[in-house]
Design an enzyme around this catalytic site. Sequence first.
Site, mmCIF file in Angstrom:
data_model
loop_
_atom_site.group_PDB
_atom_site.id
_atom_site.type_symbol
_atom_site.label_atom_id
_atom_site.label_comp_id
_atom_site.label_asym_id
_atom_site.label_seq_id
_atom_site.Cartn_x
_atom_site.Cartn_y
_atom_site.Cartn_z
ATOM 1 N N ASP A 1 34.859 3.850 -18.783
ATOM 2 C CA ASP A 1 34.672 5.139 -19.450
ATOM 3 C C ASP A 1 34.635 6.241 -18.397
ATOM 4 O O ASP A 1 34.020 6.084 -17.329
ATOM 5 C CB ASP A 1 33.353 5.145 -20.246
ATOM 6 C CG ASP A 1 33.552 4.602 -21.658
ATOM 7 O OD1 ASP A 1 34.649 4.108 -21.949
ATOM 8 O OD2 ASP A 1 32.602 4.659 -22.455
ATOM 9 N N GLU B 1 35.829 -1.163 -19.924
ATOM 10 C CA GLU B 1 34.384 -1.284 -20.161
ATOM 11 C C GLU B 1 34.050 -2.124 -21.386
ATOM 12 O O GLU B 1 32.937 -2.578 -21.552
ATOM 13 C CB GLU B 1 33.775 0.111 -20.311
ATOM 14 C CG GLU B 1 32.287 0.153 -20.036
ATOM 15 C CD GLU B 1 31.763 1.568 -19.892
ATOM 16 O OE1 GLU B 1 30.813 1.915 -20.589
ATOM 17 O OE2 GLU B 1 32.322 2.338 -19.077
ATOM 18 N N TYR C 1 36.683 11.720 -26.066
ATOM 19 C CA TYR C 1 35.523 11.152 -25.377
ATOM 20 C C TYR C 1 34.235 11.870 -25.791
ATOM 21 O O TYR C 1 34.154 13.105 -25.738
ATOM 22 C CB TYR C 1 35.734 11.269 -23.870
ATOM 23 C CG TYR C 1 34.657 10.619 -23.044
ATOM 24 C CD1 TYR C 1 34.532 9.234 -22.998
ATOM 25 C CD2 TYR C 1 33.765 11.383 -22.297
ATOM 26 C CE1 TYR C 1 33.536 8.630 -22.241
ATOM 27 C CE2 TYR C 1 32.770 10.789 -21.534
ATOM 28 C CZ TYR C 1 32.666 9.412 -21.511
ATOM 29 O OH TYR C 1 31.684 8.828 -20.765
#
Length: 638
Positions: free
Chosen positions: A118, A22, A320
Amino acid sequence: MPKNNYLCILKQDISMIVCIAEKPSVGRDIARILGATHDHKTYMEGNGYQVTWTFGHLCELKMPEDYTPMWKAWSLSALPMIPPRFGIRLKDDQGVRNQFSTIEKLMQAADEIVNCGDAGQEGELIQRWVMQKAQAKCPVKRLWISSMTDEAIREGFQKLKDQQAYQPLYLAGLSRAIGDWLLGINATRLYSIKYGQPGKPLSVGRVQTPTLALIVNRQKEINNFKPEPYWVLATIYRETQFTATTGKFTSKEEGEKAFSLIEGKPFVITDVQKKNGTEAPKPLFDLTSLQVECNKKFGYSAEMTLNLVQSLYEKKFTTYPRVDTQYLSDDIYPKCPQTMNGLYKTTFGGIAPYADIVKALSGKPLKKTKKVFDNSKVTDHHAIIPTGVPPTGLSDMERNVFDLIARRFIAAFYPDCKFSTTTVMGAPSEAEEEAISFKTTGKEILDPGWRVVYDDSSEDKKDDEERTLPTFVKGESGPHTPTLTEKMTTPPPYYTEASLLRAMETAGKFVEDEELRAALKENGIGRPSTRAAIIETLFKRHYIRKERKRLIATPTGMELIDIIKEELLKSCELTGIWEKKLRDIEHQQYDAGLFINELKEQIVQIVNQVLADNSNRRIAIAEEEPTKKRKKKEKKES
C-alpha cells in the site's frame, strides 16, 4: 505470453522479478496484469514474474524478552527498557511462518524486487521489514499507485522508482513504531505494576492515552456541570420571532425590567439589510472527514468506515483511502471526464442515481478551481474519489459510503450555491436610550448550484436550512407580543466518534472552520489510518463504552487518567507535537535519530516520576465487554 510494452523499461537481462503486495487479492490483480497466471497458492508465476504477498504485518518489533531474558518478567527494577538497537521478528503464527518461507525463498533467488505494498507509511514499513527479514540483496523498485484499476497498475509499472526515493517515508514509519514501543511497553508495565491489579494490565500508549484523556476531561465537565438559569427576551411581530441583541439575562429581575420597557409599545422596523453571498461546494473527502460523515449520517464506527472504503478501494471503485488531504493534484484533472462517464453509467437496482446530475455538467469543460486542484496540498496521495469503474456487487453499507464519495466528487464541479441573507432590526417606538433592539435573520436560496446534487433529505442540505422572512420595510410598525423565557445552561455534549475524530485531528481544539482545521492537521494526534484502531483499543481495554452514539468514560478509564500526572503521556498538544515531528521526518525536515533520543529521555523521566510516588493507590479494573457483543449491541441501537 510476451511482456507488455509498458514493461520494456525493465532490463532484458533480468531473469526473475519478484513483486510483493500487501494482500492476496491485490497480489492476484497485479499478477493478472503482468501475465503471471500460474497459481502456486502462496504466489503467482509467469512471464518473468513471481508475484507474492503478505497479509498485513508479517513482522513486528522484537518484544523485551527477545533482547534479554531479564526483561521477560514484569518488574519495576527492569524499567526503563531501552534496547541498544531495535530488531524485528516474525509474528508467532503458523500461517505467517508458511507465507514468509515462500517470500524468503523467492526473494533470495530474485534478480529484482518490486515493492507493491500500500502506498503509505504503514505499507512501506510492512514490506521493508519483510525484505529485511528475508535478507533480500537485489535492487528494489517501488510501485506507487492511488487506485487499483487495471489502468492505474499499468501506469504504475511504467513509472517504477528506486526504493531509496521512499527512505524518508520508511524512517517516519520506523520512528513511529519504535516510539510506540518505547512508550507503550514501558508505560504499560510501569502503570500496571505500580497501580494495577495482578493479571490485569493497564494499557498506556502514545496516542491512546491522550485520546482517552479527551473523553475523560469532557466527562468531568459534564459530571461537574451545574445548570444555571438565564432569561431570553424575544418578541413576535408579524408571525416572525425577533430576539433581543443584548443576549441573555442572568437574573429574572434584569429580564423583567427590560420586558417592561417594550411591553405595550408598537414595534418599529429600524433597519433592513439584504446581502447576497455564495457558498462553495464542500471539500472532497479525506479519511477523517469521510469517517465523520458516515458516523453522523449512518452511525458507522470509524473502524467500520475504514473497512468499507478499503473494500471499495480493493474492488477498484474508489481511490486509496488512508489519506489526509482533501485536494486533487493537477494531473488528475484530465481524467475527471472519464470518471464522470463511469458515474453516469453506474446503476443500482436498475436505477442510474448519478445520470441526471452528471448530464447537467456535459457540453462544457469541467470547472477547475484551487479549492479542488492544488498540487501544494497533495503529497503522496490525493483526496478519496471514485475511479470511474461502475460499481457492482456492493453491500448496502458499501453503497452508502460510495454514494457519499460519488456525490461529493460530482458536486465539486458544480457552481457555487447563491443565496441572499436578510437581517432585520427592530425596536419598540417611543424608546428611551436604554431601550433594547431586536434582530432576526433569514436566508433565501437564489440558485442552489451544487446543492442539486443532494437529495432533500441529505445532511448537506440539512446543515443550513433555508428560512425565508416576510417582506419588511424600514419604518413600518405594529403590535407585537414580547416574551421572557427562562432557560437553563446545558453541559457540553458527550463525544461521539465523529466529534472525537475531529478532536483528534486538531489536537483537542474545537474547530468548525474548514481552512483552520486543515492547518491544525499538522499537529493532530494519530494518523487518519490509525485513529479508528485507537478508538477500538479504548473499547477493548474497557476504558470507554458507548451509549447509542455517545462515548462514555468508564470508572477504570477515569481512574487511569486521574492517576497519570505526567502531561507528556496525556496531553493532546504534546502528542500533536510528536506527530508533527513524524511528518517532518517523512518530509526530510527532522532527524529520525533525534526523535527517538528525545523519546528515550522522556521515558526515563516518566519512569523516575512514577517510581518516586510513595502512595499505595490501585485502580479497580472492570471486566471487558467482548468486542463482538458490543458491536452487536451497537448495530441494534443504530
